[in-house]
Design a protein around this motif. Structure first.
Motif, PDB file in Angstrom:
ATOM      1  N   TYR A 159      -2.628 -18.442  -5.572  1.00  0.00           N
ATOM      2  CA  TYR A 159      -2.439 -18.289  -3.894  1.00  0.00           C
ATOM      3  C   TYR A 159      -1.789 -17.361  -3.313  1.00  0.00           C
ATOM      4  N   GLY A 160      -2.112 -16.871  -2.032  1.00  0.00           N
ATOM      5  CA  GLY A 160      -1.062 -16.189  -1.348  1.00  0.00           C
ATOM      6  C   GLY A 160      -0.834 -16.752  -0.238  1.00  0.00           C
ATOM      7  N   LYS A 161      -0.527 -15.973   0.957  1.00  0.00           N
ATOM      8  CA  LYS A 161      -0.107 -16.435   2.152  1.00  0.00           C
ATOM      9  C   LYS A 161      -1.352 -17.526   2.678  1.00  0.00           C
ATOM     10  N   LYS A 162      -0.727 -18.390   3.366  1.00  0.00           N
ATOM     11  CA  LYS A 162      -1.652 -19.378   3.869  1.00  0.00           C
ATOM     12  C   LYS A 162      -2.479 -20.031   3.113  1.00  0.00           C
ATOM     13  N   LYS A 163      -1.779 -20.196   1.700  1.00  0.00           N
ATOM     14  CA  LYS A 163      -2.582 -20.744   0.734  1.00  0.00           C
ATOM     15  C   LYS A 163      -3.970 -20.125   0.384  1.00  0.00           C
ATOM     16  N   VAL A 207       0.863  -4.391  -0.240  1.00  0.00           N
ATOM     17  CA  VAL A 207       0.993  -2.869  -0.860  1.00  0.00           C
ATOM     18  C   VAL A 207      -0.265  -2.494  -0.830  1.00  0.00           C
ATOM     19  N   ARG A 208      -0.383  -1.287  -0.433  1.00  0.00           N
ATOM     20  CA  ARG A 208      -1.617  -0.699  -0.034  1.00  0.00           C
ATOM     21  C   ARG A 208      -1.817   0.768  -0.748  1.00  0.00           C
ATOM     22  N   VAL A 209      -2.904   1.146  -1.030  1.00  0.00           N
ATOM     23  CA  VAL A 209      -3.312   2.391  -1.517  1.00  0.00           C
ATOM     24  C   VAL A 209      -4.576   2.948  -0.757  1.00  0.00           C
ATOM     25  N   ARG A 210      -4.466   3.988   0.029  1.00  0.00           N
ATOM     26  CA  ARG A 210      -5.767   4.279   0.822  1.00  0.00           C
ATOM     27  C   ARG A 210      -5.950   3.023   1.790  1.00  0.00           C
ATOM     28  N   GLU A 211      -4.911   2.500   2.475  1.00  0.00           N
ATOM     29  CA  GLU A 211      -5.420   1.331   3.272  1.00  0.00           C
ATOM     30  C   GLU A 211      -6.034   0.217   2.503  1.00  0.00           C
ATOM     31  N   LYS A 212      -6.186   0.360   1.026  1.00  0.00           N
ATOM     32  CA  LYS A 212      -6.715  -0.790   0.399  1.00  0.00           C
ATOM     33  C   LYS A 212      -5.612  -1.427  -0.362  1.00  0.00           C
ATOM     34  N   LYS A 213      -5.886  -2.670  -0.460  1.00  0.00           N
ATOM     35  CA  LYS A 213      -4.720  -3.600  -0.972  1.00  0.00           C
ATOM     36  C   LYS A 213      -4.893  -3.681  -2.408  1.00  0.00           C
ATOM     37  N   ILE A 214      -3.492  -3.303  -2.887  1.00  0.00           N
ATOM     38  CA  ILE A 214      -3.717  -3.299  -4.534  1.00  0.00           C
ATOM     39  C   ILE A 214      -2.513  -4.254  -4.963  1.00  0.00           C
ATOM     40  N   ALA A 215      -2.069  -4.609  -4.313  1.00  0.00           N
ATOM     41  CA  ALA A 215      -0.828  -5.780  -4.542  1.00  0.00           C
ATOM     42  C   ALA A 215      -0.400  -6.805  -3.352  1.00  0.00           C
ATOM     43  N   GLY A 216      -0.273  -7.875  -3.782  1.00  0.00           N
ATOM     44  CA  GLY A 216       0.333  -9.001  -2.560  1.00  0.00           C
ATOM     45  C   GLY A 216       1.620  -9.545  -3.152  1.00  0.00           C
ATOM     46  N   ILE A 217       2.494 -10.175  -2.261  1.00  0.00           N
ATOM     47  CA  ILE A 217       3.635 -10.503  -2.741  1.00  0.00           C
ATOM     48  C   ILE A 217       3.902 -11.921  -1.854  1.00  0.00           C
ATOM     49  N   LEU A 218       4.220 -12.936  -2.632  1.00  0.00           N
ATOM     50  CA  LEU A 218       4.553 -14.228  -2.229  1.00  0.00           C
ATOM     51  C   LEU A 218       5.723 -14.830  -2.539  1.00  0.00           C
ATOM     52  N   LYS A 269       2.902  -7.097  26.479  1.00  0.00           N
ATOM     53  CA  LYS A 269       2.534  -6.327  27.553  1.00  0.00           C
ATOM     54  C   LYS A 269       3.589  -5.952  28.438  1.00  0.00           C
ATOM     55  N   ASN A 270       4.235  -7.297  28.904  1.00  0.00           N
ATOM     56  CA  ASN A 270       5.264  -7.140  29.813  1.00  0.00           C
ATOM     57  C   ASN A 270       6.666  -6.884  29.594  1.00  0.00           C
ATOM     58  N   ASN A 271       6.840  -6.051  28.372  1.00  0.00           N
ATOM     59  CA  ASN A 271       7.623  -5.335  27.688  1.00  0.00           C
ATOM     60  C   ASN A 271       8.883  -6.175  27.283  1.00  0.00           C
ATOM     61  N   LYS A 272       8.420  -7.654  27.116  1.00  0.00           N
ATOM     62  CA  LYS A 272       9.508  -8.633  26.431  1.00  0.00           C
ATOM     63  C   LYS A 272       9.454  -8.453  24.850  1.00  0.00           C
ATOM     64  N   LEU A 273      10.430  -8.511  24.321  1.00  0.00           N
ATOM     65  CA  LEU A 273      10.325  -8.504  22.771  1.00  0.00           C
ATOM     66  C   LEU A 273      10.100  -9.967  22.255  1.00  0.00           C
ATOM     67  N   LYS A 274       9.128  -9.865  21.309  1.00  0.00           N
ATOM     68  CA  LYS A 274       8.984 -11.403  20.686  1.00  0.00           C
ATOM     69  C   LYS A 274       9.140 -11.157  19.009  1.00  0.00           C
ATOM     70  N   THR A 275       9.745 -12.247  18.493  1.00  0.00           N
ATOM     71  CA  THR A 275       9.940 -11.990  17.111  1.00  0.00           C
ATOM     72  C   THR A 275       9.010 -12.820  16.418  1.00  0.00           C
ATOM     73  N   VAL A 276       8.106 -12.319  15.518  1.00  0.00           N
ATOM     74  CA  VAL A 276       7.315 -13.079  14.742  1.00  0.00           C
ATOM     75  C   VAL A 276       7.793 -13.223  13.292  1.00  0.00           C
ATOM     76  N   TYR A 277       7.734 -14.502  12.753  1.00  0.00           N
ATOM     77  CA  TYR A 277       8.431 -14.715  11.550  1.00  0.00           C
ATOM     78  C   TYR A 277       7.362 -14.451  10.582  1.00  0.00           C
ATOM     79  N   TRP A 278       6.262 -14.959  10.826  1.00  0.00           N
ATOM     80  CA  TRP A 278       5.314 -14.805   9.824  1.00  0.00           C
ATOM     81  C   TRP A 278       3.897 -14.702  10.339  1.00  0.00           C
ATOM     82  N   GLY A 279       3.042 -14.129   9.336  1.00  0.00           N
ATOM     83  CA  GLY A 279       1.474 -13.866  10.254  1.00  0.00           C
ATOM     84  C   GLY A 279       0.775 -12.925   9.563  1.00  0.00           C
ATOM     85  N   GLU A 280      -0.306 -12.571  10.041  1.00  0.00           N
ATOM     86  CA  GLU A 280      -1.150 -11.843   9.379  1.00  0.00           C
ATOM     87  C   GLU A 280      -1.680 -10.662  10.344  1.00  0.00           C
TER      88      GLU A 280
END
Ligand code: BTN
Length: 231
Positions: A38-42, A97-108, A218-229
């Motif tokens: 499994y990877g992210k989000k199971k 991890v990508r090669v030519r924008e294609k995924k070659i590896a995933g890390i969890l 958009k309103n120029n505020k900064l938002k921290t994203v801890y996790w996502g796709e």
């Protein structure tokens, strides 16, 4: 380096978590194939024979934020793949991890929280000798064999991963982030992130000290994203 190899496992990450208290740090769990990798989000990780599936049990002192551990491992994998003269290597936050924008590896990376001890494991799925991907992955994934048109020795690559990872884990968080920025190519781009079933739009602005993504809204505020796709 102690390697425990299996011909088949549900998931090397699950096995590493199960064994973590019984084996010394830096033990590596490897499986020739996984039945429920499994990877992210199971999300299931395509794990047929030929690919490389491993989980490394880290010493407790390396239990730094998982997000930073993901980034550090990404850098180590880039360094390993560079040795095969692959071009157009990049990282996509937080675990591709990508090669030519294609995924070659995933890390969890995952934490193991015991009574006293807290340590981490890092799981790596690297598409080494995979000839075919299912239809839904064909446009999105690639393998070393497809890129290089030859077989790769999984054992040799494990040694190289471990060597590079040990080096990167000695770096300061600042240095890890500096290296990460070199290869991450969504920075400065307008992105949509799916996190906890919510969509957030913004410009990928930077990463913080812990490897979280900072978005400029958009309103120029900064938002921290801890996790996502990033989509
Ligand atoms: C991702 O891109 O979402 C991360 C994928 C991580 C897959 C690897 S394969 C070895 C280890 N065992 C697992 O079940 N997952 C990781």
């Amino acid at each position: 380096m102690k390697i425990i190899s299996y011909s088949e496992l549900g998931s090397t990450n699950s096995e590493a978590k199960r064994l973590s208290r019984e084996v010394p740090p830096w033990t590596i769990i490897v499986a020739e194939k996984q039945t429920s990798g499994y990877g992210k989000k199971k999300k299931s990780w395509f794990s047929p024979i030929g690919g490389l599936y491993l989980s490394i049990i880290l010493p407790p002192k390396f239990s730094f934020p998982l997000s930073l551990l993901n980034l550090a491992t990404g850098i180590a994998l880039i360094k390993v793949l560079k040795k095969y003269y692959l071009r157009n290597l990049s990282l996509k936050w937080p675990n591709d991890v990508r090669v030519r924008e294609k995924k070659i590896a995933g890390i969890l990376s995952e934490n193991i929280i015991g009574k006293k001890l807290k340590s981490s494991i890092v799981g790596i799925g690297l598409n080494t000798n995979i000839n075919y991907f299912p239809r839904e992955l064909q446009k999105k994934a690639t393998s070393l064999k497809k890129e290089l048109k030859r077989e790769i020795k999984n054992r040799k690559i494990i040694e190289s991963i471990l060597r590079e990872l040990k080096k990167v884990l000695k770096m300061s968080p600042e240095k890890i982030l500096k290296e990460y920025r070199k290869y991450e190519n969504t920075l400065e781009k307008e992105v949509t992130i799916i996190t906890h079933n919510k969509k957030i739009k913004g410009k990928a602005f930077d990463f913080d000290q812990e490897g979280n993504l900072i978005l400029k809204l958009k309103n120029n505020k900064l938002k921290t994203v801890y996790w996502g796709e990033i989509v």
